[in-house]
Write a protein that holds these residues in place. Structure first.
Motif: not given
Length: 332
Positions: A11-14, A16-18, A20-21, A51, A248
Motif C-alpha cells: 500500500e502506498n502510504p498517505s 507516515k510509513l509503517a 504494515s505497508h 520513501r 514522510d
C-alpha cells in the motif's frame, strides 16, 4: 535455490510509513535471459529516497503498490548470460528488496572485491560519492570558509563534514539529539554541532557561525533550509541533495521563506544534483576517498541490520532518524 524471498509494498502510504505497508512474499527465483545476470543480494542500501519513490516519479519511476520494493544493493553474480560478467563478480544494481534478481547487464556496475564489503555501499558507494561531488563540485569550499551540513550524522552528511575539514573549512553539523552531536565533534572532527531538537536552529547558527555561512549542504529542506538561507554570506553556495523533512507524513505547513528574495540579494548559487550526473568522474573520486580512509582522515560510520525481513523496519527507523552513518541490511 527454489524460493525467492521478497518484500512487497502492499500500500502506498498517505501518511507516515509503517511496517504494515509491506509484507514478506515468497516468489520464484527468476532466470537470466540473454544480456542479463542473475544475482544474489548481499547488502541492501537504505536511503531516505526510498520513501520519496513511493510518492511519484522522481529521477526514476514511482514504486507501485503490489510490487517488489525498489532499492539498490551490492549483489553477487551467480549466473551470467552477458559478456563482461562472470559468476562470483560483485555488482551494484537496482535489485529491489529481494534475495535474487535478474538484471540487464547494462544497468549494473561491476564492483571491486574489498573488505569490508559494506564500504561499497557507504563511503565508496552512493553515499560517499554524493558527499564528494555535492560538496566539492557545487559547494566549492575554500580554506577558512564556513560549511554547514544538515542530517550531519547520516550516511552522506557525516562524510560531507569530514571532507570539508580535509579542505580546511570550519564545519558545523546539524543533527537530532545530543548523542549524534557528540559523535560529530568528538569522533568525526566537526568544529560545532547543533541539535535541532534542543534549540531554534537560526539562533544556534548565529552563535556557531557569527561571520555567516559560505557553503550549505542541504539534506533536509524545510525549516532548516530556511534558517540556513537567512545565515548565508553573499555569493554563498547551497548544494541541494535531499529534502527528508518532506518525504514522510503530511506536507509541511510552509516551505522555506525568503526565496527568491534572499537568493537575489545575496547572489546565492543554489543547485540540486544527483550522483549519477558524475558517472564519468567516479574513478577519480574513489581514488581520493580511498586515500582519505586509508590515512584516517575519513572515519566511516555504518549501521548494518540483519535479515531481509527487517528491511521495512530499517527504513521506517531511518526516516525517524534512529541511524548513525550509512544504514543497510545484510541479506546473505
Amino acid at each position: 535455490m527454489t524460493v525467492n524471498r521478497q518484500i512487497l509494498l502492499v500500500e502506498n502510504p498517505s501518511g507516515k510509513l509503517a511496517t504494515s505497508h509491506f509484507r514478506l512474499h515468497e516468489g520464484e527465483v527468476p532466470k537470466a535471459q540473454d544480456g542479463e545476470v542473475l544475482v544474489k543480494t548481499r547488502l541492501i542500501s537504505l536511503d531516505a529516497a526510498n520513501r520519496a519513490w513511493m510518492q511519484g516519479a522522481t529521477y526514476r519511476a514511482a514504486v507501485e503498490a503490489g510490487t517488489v520494493m525498489a532499492g539498490g544493493s551490492v549483489s553477487e553474480v551467480i549466473e551470467s548470460k552477458a559478456p563482461g560478467f562472470a559468476k562470483g563478480d560483485l555488482v551494484f544494481g537496482d535489485t529491489g528488496w529481494q534475495e535474487y534478481a535478474a538484471l540487464k547487464a547494462k544497468t549494473v556496475n561491476k564492483l571491486p572485491k574489498l573488505e569490508p564489503l559494506s564500504h561499497l555501499l557507504s563511503v565508496y558507494g552512493i553515499a560517499g560519492l554524493t558527499a564528494y561531488f555535492g560538496l566539492l563540485d557545487i559547494g566549492d569550499p575554500k580554506p577558512g570558509e564556513t560549511v554547514v551540513v544538515s542530517a550531519a550524522a547520516g550516511s552522506v552528511g557525516s562524510i560531507v563534514g569530514q571532507i570539508a575539514k580535509i579542505k580546511g573549512c570550519n564545519v558545523i553539523g546539524i543533527a537530532g539529539g545530543a548523542s549524534k552531536c557528540k559523535l560529530l565533534t568528538d569522533e568525526l572532527g566537526f568544529d560545532h554541532a547543533i541539535d535541532y531538537k534542543a534549540a531554534p536552529v537560526g539562533k544556534a547558527l548565529r552563535a556557531a557561525a557569527p561571520k555567516g555561512i559560505d557553503v550549505y549542504f542541504d539534506n533536509v529542506g524545510g525549516d532548516i533550509l530556511e534558517a540556513c538561507l537567512f545565515g548565508m554570506n553573499n555569493f554563498g553556495r547551497i548544494a541541494c541533495c535531499g529534502a527528508v523533512s518532506q518525504y514522510d507524513g503530511a506536507a509541511p505547513a510552509h516551505g522555506p521563506r525568503g526565496i527568491p528574495g534572499l537568493i537575489v540579494v545575496k547572489r546565492l548559487t543554489m543547485r540540486g544534483f544527483i550522483v549519477m550526473d558524475y558517472q564519468d568522474r567516479h574513478e577519480k573520486a574513489l581514488e581520493e576517498l580511498q586515500g582519505w580512509v586509508a590515512s584516517g582522515k575519513i572515519k566511516v560510520k555504518e549501521d548494518i541490520m540483519q535479515g531481509l525481513e527487517n528491511t521495512p523496519q530499517a527504513l521506517v527507523g531511518l526516516l525517524a532518524g534512529d541511524n548513525v552513518g550509512k544504514r543497510m541490511v545484510k541479506v546473505s
